[in-house]
Scaffold this active site. Structure first.
Site, short mmCIF file in Angstrom:
data_model
loop_
_atom_site.label_atom_id
_atom_site.label_comp_id
_atom_site.label_asym_id
_atom_site.label_seq_id
_atom_site.Cartn_x
_atom_site.Cartn_y
_atom_site.Cartn_z
N TYR A 58 7.93 -20.18 3.35
CA TYR A 58 7.64 -20.22 4.83
C TYR A 58 9.64 -20.69 5.43
CZ TYR A 58 3.09 -19.59 5.15
OH TYR A 58 1.53 -19.70 4.53
N SER A 197 -5.05 -18.16 10.16
CA SER A 197 -4.98 -17.07 11.10
C SER A 197 -6.43 -17.31 11.87
CB SER A 197 -4.58 -15.49 10.16
OG SER A 197 -3.09 -15.77 10.03
N ALA A 200 -6.46 -15.19 15.29
CA ALA A 200 -6.14 -13.55 14.77
C ALA A 200 -4.64 -13.78 15.50
CB ALA A 200 -6.83 -12.80 15.56
N GLN A 201 -3.91 -14.80 15.15
CA GLN A 201 -2.47 -14.94 15.46
C GLN A 201 -2.38 -14.68 16.74
OE1 GLN A 201 0.20 -11.84 12.55
NE2 GLN A 201 -0.20 -13.50 11.42
N GLY A 202 -3.14 -15.37 17.70
CA GLY A 202 -2.91 -15.26 19.18
C GLY A 202 -3.96 -14.58 19.98
N LEU A 203 -4.59 -13.84 19.27
CA LEU A 203 -5.14 -12.37 19.56
C LEU A 203 -6.29 -12.83 20.60
CD1 LEU A 203 -6.18 -9.64 20.48
CD2 LEU A 203 -7.89 -9.55 18.72
N1 LIG Z 1 -2.10 -18.39 2.90
C1 LIG Z 1 -1.83 -17.75 3.49
O1 LIG Z 1 -1.58 -16.15 3.00
C2 LIG Z 1 -1.26 -17.57 5.38
C3 LIG Z 1 -1.28 -16.19 6.25
C4 LIG Z 1 -1.09 -16.73 7.61
C5 LIG Z 1 -1.08 -18.06 7.91
N2 LIG Z 1 -1.03 -18.80 6.91
C6 LIG Z 1 -1.16 -20.69 7.44
O2 LIG Z 1 -2.04 -20.34 8.47
C7 LIG Z 1 -1.82 -20.65 9.40
C8 LIG Z 1 -2.36 -20.05 11.49
O3 LIG Z 1 -2.46 -18.61 10.71
P1 LIG Z 1 -1.12 -17.98 12.12
O4 LIG Z 1 -0.29 -18.85 12.44
O5 LIG Z 1 -0.92 -17.03 11.03
O6 LIG Z 1 -2.34 -17.26 12.90
P2 LIG Z 1 -2.92 -18.46 14.87
O7 LIG Z 1 -3.19 -20.21 13.59
O8 LIG Z 1 -4.22 -17.92 14.43
O9 LIG Z 1 -2.25 -17.83 15.44
C9 LIG Z 1 -1.12 -19.09 15.80
C10 LIG Z 1 -0.07 -18.56 17.34
O10 LIG Z 1 -1.34 -18.74 18.05
C11 LIG Z 1 -0.90 -18.99 19.36
N3 LIG Z 1 -1.62 -20.17 19.32
C12 LIG Z 1 -1.91 -21.09 18.72
N4 LIG Z 1 -2.34 -22.01 19.43
C13 LIG Z 1 -2.76 -21.65 20.62
C14 LIG Z 1 -3.81 -22.17 22.13
N5 LIG Z 1 -4.41 -23.15 21.95
N6 LIG Z 1 -3.33 -21.53 22.62
C15 LIG Z 1 -3.28 -19.85 22.87
N7 LIG Z 1 -2.50 -19.59 21.82
C16 LIG Z 1 -2.27 -20.29 21.01
C17 LIG Z 1 0.77 -19.15 19.16
O11 LIG Z 1 1.40 -18.47 19.48
P3 LIG Z 1 1.77 -18.10 20.44
O12 LIG Z 1 2.15 -18.99 21.32
O13 LIG Z 1 3.17 -17.18 20.73
O14 LIG Z 1 1.55 -16.67 21.20
C18 LIG Z 1 0.34 -20.02 16.81
O15 LIG Z 1 1.55 -19.44 16.76
C19 LIG Z 1 -0.04 -20.87 9.34
O16 LIG Z 1 0.51 -21.75 10.22
C20 LIG Z 1 0.39 -20.96 8.16
O17 LIG Z 1 0.30 -22.17 7.45
C21 LIG Z 1 -1.66 -18.84 5.48
#
Ligand SMILES: NC(=O)c1ccc[n+]([C@@H]2O[C@H](COP(=O)([O-])OP(=O)(O)OC[C@H]3O[C@@H](n4cnc5c(N)ncnc54)[C@H](OP(=O)(O)O)[C@@H]3O)[C@@H](O)[C@H]2O)c1
Length: 321
Positions: A58, A197, A200-203
Protein backbone atom coordinates in the site's frame (compact mmCIF):
# COMPACT_ATOMS: atom_id res chain seq x y z
CA UNK A 1 -17.44 -1.58 20.32
CA UNK A 2 -18.14 -5.29 20.03
CA UNK A 3 -15.22 -7.72 19.95
CA UNK A 4 -14.77 -11.09 18.33
CA UNK A 5 -12.82 -13.61 20.37
CA UNK A 6 -11.52 -16.51 18.34
CA UNK A 7 -8.29 -18.29 17.51
CA UNK A 8 -6.74 -16.88 20.68
CA UNK A 9 -7.16 -13.22 19.72
CA UNK A 10 -9.65 -10.47 20.52
CA UNK A 11 -10.47 -8.21 17.58
CA UNK A 12 -12.86 -5.29 17.28
CA UNK A 13 -15.70 -6.43 15.01
CA UNK A 14 -15.03 -3.27 13.01
CA UNK A 15 -11.38 -2.66 12.26
CA UNK A 16 -9.73 -0.04 10.08
CA UNK A 17 -8.44 -0.67 6.57
CA UNK A 18 -5.40 1.49 5.86
CA UNK A 19 -4.91 1.00 2.10
CA UNK A 20 -6.21 4.55 1.68
CA UNK A 21 -3.29 6.00 3.68
CA UNK A 22 -0.96 7.74 1.24
CA UNK A 23 -2.25 5.74 -1.74
CA UNK A 24 -2.45 7.95 -4.84
CA UNK A 25 -5.00 5.63 -6.43
CA UNK A 26 -7.61 6.65 -3.86
CA UNK A 27 -7.09 10.32 -4.75
CA UNK A 28 -7.53 11.72 -1.22
CA UNK A 29 -4.51 13.99 -1.51
CA UNK A 30 -1.62 15.11 0.64
CA UNK A 31 -3.58 16.56 3.55
CA UNK A 32 -5.37 13.23 3.98
CA UNK A 33 -2.04 11.38 4.14
CA UNK A 34 -0.36 13.98 6.36
CA UNK A 35 -3.18 14.84 8.75
CA UNK A 36 -6.55 13.15 8.34
CA UNK A 37 -5.16 9.59 8.35
CA UNK A 38 -3.51 10.20 11.74
CA UNK A 39 -6.71 11.67 13.13
CA UNK A 40 -8.65 8.65 11.83
CA UNK A 41 -6.32 6.26 13.70
CA UNK A 42 -6.49 8.37 16.87
CA UNK A 43 -10.30 8.40 16.80
CA UNK A 44 -10.42 4.70 15.99
CA UNK A 45 -8.45 3.96 19.16
CA UNK A 46 -10.75 6.20 21.21
CA UNK A 47 -13.75 4.27 19.89
CA UNK A 48 -12.27 0.89 20.84
CA UNK A 49 -11.09 -0.22 17.41
CA UNK A 50 -7.99 -2.36 17.83
CA UNK A 51 -7.62 -4.03 14.42
CA UNK A 52 -5.55 -2.04 11.90
CA UNK A 53 -4.87 -3.57 8.51
CA UNK A 54 -2.11 -2.44 6.19
CA UNK A 55 0.31 -4.01 3.67
CA UNK A 56 3.82 -3.48 2.37
CA UNK A 57 2.37 -2.79 -1.08
CA UNK A 58 0.00 0.00 0.00
CA UNK A 59 1.50 3.27 -1.23
CA UNK A 60 4.81 1.38 -1.44
CA UNK A 61 5.22 1.20 2.32
CA UNK A 62 3.83 4.65 3.05
CA UNK A 63 0.63 3.23 4.56
CA UNK A 64 2.70 1.25 7.07
CA UNK A 65 4.75 4.34 7.91
CA UNK A 66 1.67 6.52 8.42
CA UNK A 67 0.01 3.88 10.59
CA UNK A 68 3.19 3.36 12.62
CA UNK A 69 3.52 7.10 13.31
CA UNK A 70 -0.12 7.36 14.33
CA UNK A 71 0.24 4.45 16.77
CA UNK A 72 3.24 5.85 18.64
CA UNK A 73 2.40 5.61 22.34
CA UNK A 74 -0.52 3.27 21.63
CA UNK A 75 1.21 0.05 20.61
CA UNK A 76 -0.40 -2.02 23.35
CA UNK A 77 -3.92 -0.99 22.29
CA UNK A 78 -3.47 -2.02 18.67
CA UNK A 79 -3.59 -5.35 16.88
CA UNK A 80 -1.47 -4.60 13.82
CA UNK A 81 -2.01 -6.71 10.72
CA UNK A 82 0.19 -6.26 7.68
CA UNK A 83 0.78 -8.27 4.52
CA UNK A 84 3.58 -9.73 2.47
CA UNK A 85 3.31 -9.22 -1.30
CA UNK A 86 4.23 -12.73 -2.45
CA UNK A 87 6.02 -12.08 -5.74
CA UNK A 88 8.77 -14.58 -4.85
CA UNK A 89 7.89 -15.79 -1.36
CA UNK A 90 10.88 -18.00 -0.65
CA UNK A 91 11.45 -18.42 3.10
CA UNK A 92 14.38 -15.95 3.41
CA UNK A 93 12.50 -13.34 1.37
CA UNK A 94 9.39 -13.67 3.53
CA UNK A 95 11.63 -13.18 6.59
CA UNK A 96 13.49 -10.19 5.13
CA UNK A 97 10.37 -8.42 3.96
CA UNK A 98 8.55 -9.12 7.23
CA UNK A 99 11.38 -7.43 9.12
CA UNK A 100 11.27 -4.47 6.71
CA UNK A 101 7.58 -4.02 7.55
CA UNK A 102 8.48 -3.84 11.26
CA UNK A 103 10.97 -1.07 10.50
CA UNK A 104 8.42 0.95 8.51
CA UNK A 105 5.80 0.45 11.23
CA UNK A 106 8.36 1.33 13.93
CA UNK A 107 7.43 -1.69 16.07
CA UNK A 108 9.28 -4.76 17.36
CA UNK A 109 6.56 -7.17 16.26
CA UNK A 110 3.31 -7.29 14.34
CA UNK A 111 0.33 -9.20 15.63
CA UNK A 112 -0.69 -10.74 12.32
CA UNK A 113 1.42 -11.25 9.20
CA UNK A 114 -0.57 -12.26 6.14
CA UNK A 115 0.29 -13.53 2.68
CA UNK A 116 -1.49 -10.98 0.50
CA UNK A 117 -2.30 -13.39 -2.34
CA UNK A 118 -1.66 -17.05 -3.07
CA UNK A 119 1.48 -17.74 -5.06
CA UNK A 120 0.87 -21.08 -6.77
CA UNK A 121 4.45 -21.35 -8.08
CA UNK A 122 6.45 -21.23 -4.84
CA UNK A 123 5.64 -24.21 -2.55
CA UNK A 124 3.64 -23.35 0.57
CA UNK A 125 6.35 -25.08 2.61
CA UNK A 126 8.73 -22.25 1.58
CA UNK A 127 6.22 -19.48 2.26
CA UNK A 128 5.20 -20.91 5.63
CA UNK A 129 8.83 -21.73 6.48
CA UNK A 130 9.47 -17.98 6.36
CA UNK A 131 6.42 -17.34 8.50
CA UNK A 132 7.56 -19.93 11.03
CA UNK A 133 10.98 -18.29 11.32
CA UNK A 134 9.37 -14.87 11.86
CA UNK A 135 7.19 -16.38 14.58
CA UNK A 136 10.14 -18.16 16.20
CA UNK A 137 12.11 -14.90 16.40
CA UNK A 138 9.14 -13.01 17.87
CA UNK A 139 8.82 -10.65 14.88
CA UNK A 140 5.24 -11.77 14.28
CA UNK A 141 2.71 -13.31 16.64
CA UNK A 142 0.11 -14.85 14.33
CA UNK A 143 0.05 -15.97 10.71
CA UNK A 144 -2.77 -15.22 8.28
CA UNK A 145 -3.52 -15.48 4.58
CA UNK A 146 -5.55 -13.41 2.17
CA UNK A 147 -7.50 -14.25 -0.97
CA UNK A 148 -6.98 -17.98 -0.29
CA UNK A 149 -9.51 -20.68 -1.19
CA UNK A 150 -10.49 -23.00 1.64
CA UNK A 151 -8.35 -25.92 0.40
CA UNK A 152 -5.34 -23.62 0.12
CA UNK A 153 -5.98 -22.10 3.56
CA UNK A 154 -5.98 -25.61 5.05
CA UNK A 155 -2.87 -26.52 3.08
CA UNK A 156 -1.18 -23.40 4.51
CA UNK A 157 -1.98 -24.65 8.02
CA UNK A 158 -0.45 -28.02 7.26
CA UNK A 159 2.65 -26.33 5.84
CA UNK A 160 2.97 -24.03 8.87
CA UNK A 161 2.30 -26.92 11.24
CA UNK A 162 0.19 -24.52 13.26
CA UNK A 163 -2.89 -22.34 13.02
CA UNK A 164 -3.24 -19.85 10.18
CA UNK A 165 -5.74 -17.86 12.19
CA UNK A 166 -7.38 -15.75 9.48
CA UNK A 167 -8.16 -15.41 5.81
CA UNK A 168 -8.74 -11.85 4.55
CA UNK A 169 -11.17 -11.92 1.65
CA UNK A 170 -13.57 -9.68 -0.21
CA UNK A 171 -16.90 -10.03 1.57
CA UNK A 172 -19.99 -7.85 1.51
CA UNK A 173 -23.60 -7.88 0.39
CA UNK A 174 -22.18 -7.32 -3.11
CA UNK A 175 -19.57 -10.14 -2.88
CA UNK A 176 -20.91 -13.22 -1.16
CA UNK A 177 -18.59 -15.99 -2.29
CA UNK A 178 -17.16 -16.53 1.24
CA UNK A 179 -20.65 -17.67 2.31
CA UNK A 180 -20.09 -20.90 0.40
CA UNK A 181 -17.34 -22.35 2.56
CA UNK A 182 -14.89 -19.86 4.14
CA UNK A 183 -17.32 -18.30 6.62
CA UNK A 184 -18.92 -21.57 7.79
CA UNK A 185 -15.51 -23.24 8.07
CA UNK A 186 -14.04 -20.39 10.10
CA UNK A 187 -17.02 -20.43 12.46
CA UNK A 188 -16.75 -24.19 12.98
CA UNK A 189 -12.96 -24.29 13.36
CA UNK A 190 -12.10 -21.31 15.58
CA UNK A 191 -10.68 -19.29 12.70
CA UNK A 192 -11.45 -15.76 11.51
CA UNK A 193 -12.59 -14.26 8.22
CA UNK A 194 -11.43 -10.67 7.82
CA UNK A 195 -13.83 -9.01 5.38
CA UNK A 196 -12.18 -6.53 3.04
CA UNK A 197 -14.12 -4.08 0.86
CA UNK A 198 -17.10 -4.63 3.20
CA UNK A 199 -18.75 -1.53 1.70
CA UNK A 200 -17.95 -2.71 -1.84
CA UNK A 201 -15.55 0.27 -1.99
CA UNK A 202 -18.36 2.69 -1.14
CA UNK A 203 -21.06 1.30 -3.45
CA UNK A 204 -23.12 0.14 -0.44
CA UNK A 205 -23.12 3.62 1.09
CA UNK A 206 -25.70 4.55 -1.55
CA UNK A 207 -23.70 7.65 -2.34
CA UNK A 208 -22.96 6.74 -5.96
CA UNK A 209 -25.20 6.37 -8.99
CA UNK A 210 -25.02 6.53 -12.78
CA UNK A 211 -24.56 10.29 -12.73
CA UNK A 212 -22.02 10.26 -9.92
CA UNK A 213 -19.47 7.45 -10.03
CA UNK A 214 -16.13 7.66 -8.21
CA UNK A 215 -12.81 7.85 -10.07
CA UNK A 216 -9.27 6.71 -9.18
CA UNK A 217 -8.87 3.06 -8.24
CA UNK A 218 -12.60 2.53 -8.48
CA UNK A 219 -12.44 3.05 -12.26
CA UNK A 220 -11.15 -0.56 -12.26
CA UNK A 221 -14.07 -1.81 -10.18
CA UNK A 222 -16.85 -3.18 -12.39
CA UNK A 223 -19.42 -2.49 -9.67
CA UNK A 224 -19.21 1.21 -10.55
CA UNK A 225 -20.09 0.72 -14.22
CA UNK A 226 -23.33 2.56 -15.06
CA UNK A 227 -25.14 -0.69 -15.80
CA UNK A 228 -24.14 -2.18 -12.43
CA UNK A 229 -25.03 0.99 -10.53
CA UNK A 230 -28.52 0.65 -12.08
CA UNK A 231 -28.68 -3.03 -11.13
CA UNK A 232 -27.64 -2.21 -7.55
CA UNK A 233 -30.63 0.10 -6.98
CA UNK A 234 -32.93 -2.52 -5.33
CA UNK A 235 -30.12 -3.63 -2.97
CA UNK A 236 -29.47 -0.01 -2.04
CA UNK A 237 -33.21 0.46 -1.43
CA UNK A 238 -33.18 -2.54 0.95
CA UNK A 239 -30.20 -1.02 2.79
CA UNK A 240 -31.94 2.36 3.02
CA UNK A 241 -35.11 0.77 4.40
CA UNK A 242 -33.23 -1.06 7.15
CA UNK A 243 -31.19 2.07 7.83
CA UNK A 244 -34.33 4.21 8.26
CA UNK A 245 -35.64 1.70 10.80
CA UNK A 246 -32.48 2.04 12.93
CA UNK A 247 -31.80 5.75 12.40
CA UNK A 248 -28.60 4.60 10.71
CA UNK A 249 -26.98 4.94 7.28
CA UNK A 250 -26.94 2.33 4.49
CA UNK A 251 -23.17 1.94 5.01
CA UNK A 252 -23.71 1.10 8.68
CA UNK A 253 -26.34 -1.50 7.81
CA UNK A 254 -24.01 -3.03 5.20
CA UNK A 255 -21.27 -3.37 7.84
CA UNK A 256 -23.66 -4.67 10.50
CA UNK A 257 -24.76 -7.37 8.05
CA UNK A 258 -21.17 -8.54 7.49
CA UNK A 259 -20.19 -8.74 11.15
CA UNK A 260 -23.43 -10.51 12.08
CA UNK A 261 -21.69 -13.64 10.73
CA UNK A 262 -19.85 -15.63 13.39
CA UNK A 263 -16.06 -15.10 13.54
CA UNK A 264 -16.20 -12.41 10.86
CA UNK A 265 -14.68 -8.96 11.36
CA UNK A 266 -14.76 -6.13 8.81
CA UNK A 267 -12.03 -3.63 7.96
CA UNK A 268 -13.66 -0.72 6.12
CA UNK A 269 -11.41 2.06 4.88
CA UNK A 270 -12.45 5.64 5.67
CA UNK A 271 -11.95 8.90 3.80
CA UNK A 272 -12.72 11.01 6.88
CA UNK A 273 -13.00 10.88 10.66
CA UNK A 274 -16.77 11.19 10.30
CA UNK A 275 -16.91 8.01 8.20
CA UNK A 276 -14.70 6.19 10.71
CA UNK A 277 -17.06 7.20 13.52
CA UNK A 278 -20.06 5.93 11.59
CA UNK A 279 -18.31 2.68 10.80
CA UNK A 280 -17.32 2.11 14.43
CA UNK A 281 -20.92 2.69 15.52
CA UNK A 282 -22.08 -0.03 13.11
CA UNK A 283 -20.59 -2.61 15.51
CA UNK A 284 -23.44 -1.86 17.90
CA UNK A 285 -26.22 -1.97 15.32
CA UNK A 286 -28.34 -5.08 15.83
CA UNK A 287 -30.19 -6.19 12.73
CA UNK A 288 -33.22 -8.44 13.18
CA UNK A 289 -33.44 -11.85 11.52
CA UNK A 290 -36.13 -10.44 9.19
CA UNK A 291 -33.92 -7.55 8.14
CA UNK A 292 -31.04 -9.92 7.59
CA UNK A 293 -33.26 -12.13 5.39
CA UNK A 294 -34.50 -9.16 3.35
CA UNK A 295 -30.94 -7.97 2.77
CA UNK A 296 -29.90 -11.47 1.74
CA UNK A 297 -32.78 -11.65 -0.74
CA UNK A 298 -31.84 -8.27 -2.22
CA UNK A 299 -28.21 -9.39 -2.42
CA UNK A 300 -29.20 -12.67 -4.11
CA UNK A 301 -31.16 -10.68 -6.70
CA UNK A 302 -28.18 -8.43 -7.50
CA UNK A 303 -26.40 -9.76 -10.57
CA UNK A 304 -23.68 -7.31 -11.59
CA UNK A 305 -21.79 -7.74 -14.84
CA UNK A 306 -18.31 -8.88 -13.81
CA UNK A 307 -15.16 -10.51 -15.11
CA UNK A 308 -14.63 -10.89 -18.85
CA UNK A 309 -18.13 -9.55 -19.60
CA UNK A 310 -17.28 -6.27 -17.84
CA UNK A 311 -13.80 -5.85 -19.34
CA UNK A 312 -14.74 -3.95 -22.55
CA UNK A 313 -16.84 -1.45 -20.60
CA UNK A 314 -14.06 -0.92 -18.03
CA UNK A 315 -11.56 -0.26 -20.82
CA UNK A 316 -13.94 2.12 -22.56
CA UNK A 317 -14.46 4.05 -19.33
CA UNK A 318 -10.70 4.33 -18.74
CA UNK A 319 -10.12 5.70 -22.24
CA UNK A 320 -12.97 8.21 -21.91
CA UNK A 321 -11.27 9.80 -18.87
N1 LIG B 1 -6.38 -8.32 1.02
C1 LIG B 1 -6.70 -7.68 -0.07
O1 LIG B 1 -6.45 -8.14 -1.20
C2 LIG B 1 -7.42 -6.36 0.05
C3 LIG B 1 -8.04 -5.78 -1.07
C4 LIG B 1 -8.72 -4.57 -0.88
C5 LIG B 1 -8.78 -3.98 0.38
N2 LIG B 1 -8.14 -4.56 1.44
C6 LIG B 1 -8.18 -3.96 2.80
O2 LIG B 1 -9.54 -3.71 3.14
C7 LIG B 1 -9.73 -2.33 3.46
C8 LIG B 1 -11.12 -1.90 3.05
O3 LIG B 1 -11.41 -2.23 1.69
P1 LIG B 1 -11.62 -1.11 0.56
O4 LIG B 1 -10.95 0.13 0.95
O5 LIG B 1 -11.27 -1.76 -0.74
O6 LIG B 1 -13.21 -0.93 0.50
P2 LIG B 1 -14.34 -0.44 1.54
O7 LIG B 1 -13.86 -0.45 2.91
O8 LIG B 1 -15.53 -1.24 1.18
O9 LIG B 1 -14.60 1.06 1.04
C9 LIG B 1 -13.87 2.14 1.55
C10 LIG B 1 -14.42 3.43 0.98
O10 LIG B 1 -15.83 3.52 1.22
C11 LIG B 1 -16.18 4.87 1.54
N3 LIG B 1 -16.73 4.85 2.90
C12 LIG B 1 -16.15 4.35 4.03
N4 LIG B 1 -16.94 4.52 5.10
C13 LIG B 1 -18.05 5.13 4.66
C14 LIG B 1 -19.23 5.58 5.30
N5 LIG B 1 -19.44 5.40 6.61
N6 LIG B 1 -20.19 6.19 4.53
C15 LIG B 1 -20.01 6.36 3.20
N7 LIG B 1 -18.90 5.96 2.54
C16 LIG B 1 -17.94 5.34 3.26
C17 LIG B 1 -14.90 5.68 1.43
O11 LIG B 1 -14.78 6.18 0.09
P3 LIG B 1 -15.42 7.59 -0.45
O12 LIG B 1 -15.73 8.43 0.75
O13 LIG B 1 -14.36 8.15 -1.31
O14 LIG B 1 -16.62 7.15 -1.24
C18 LIG B 1 -13.82 4.64 1.66
O15 LIG B 1 -12.58 4.97 1.11
C19 LIG B 1 -8.57 -1.61 2.75
O16 LIG B 1 -8.27 -0.37 3.35
C20 LIG B 1 -7.46 -2.62 2.92
O17 LIG B 1 -6.89 -2.51 4.23
C21 LIG B 1 -7.49 -5.75 1.29
Amino acid sequence: MRYVEAAGVRLSAIGLGCWQFGAKEWGYGRSYADDEAGRIVERALELGINLFDTAEVYARGESERILGRALVGHRAEAFIATKHLPLLPLAPIVVRRGRASLVRLGVDHVDLYQLHWPNPVVPLSQQMGGMRELQRSGAITHVGVSNFSLPRWRAAERALRGPVISNQVQYSLAARKPDIDLVPWAAANDRIVIAYSPLAQGLLSGRYDETNAPSGVRLNNALFLADNLRRAAPLLTALREAAAHHGATPAQVALAWVIRRRNVVAIPGASSVAQLEQNAAAADLDLTDDEDARLLAASDAFHPVRGAAAAPKLLERRFRR
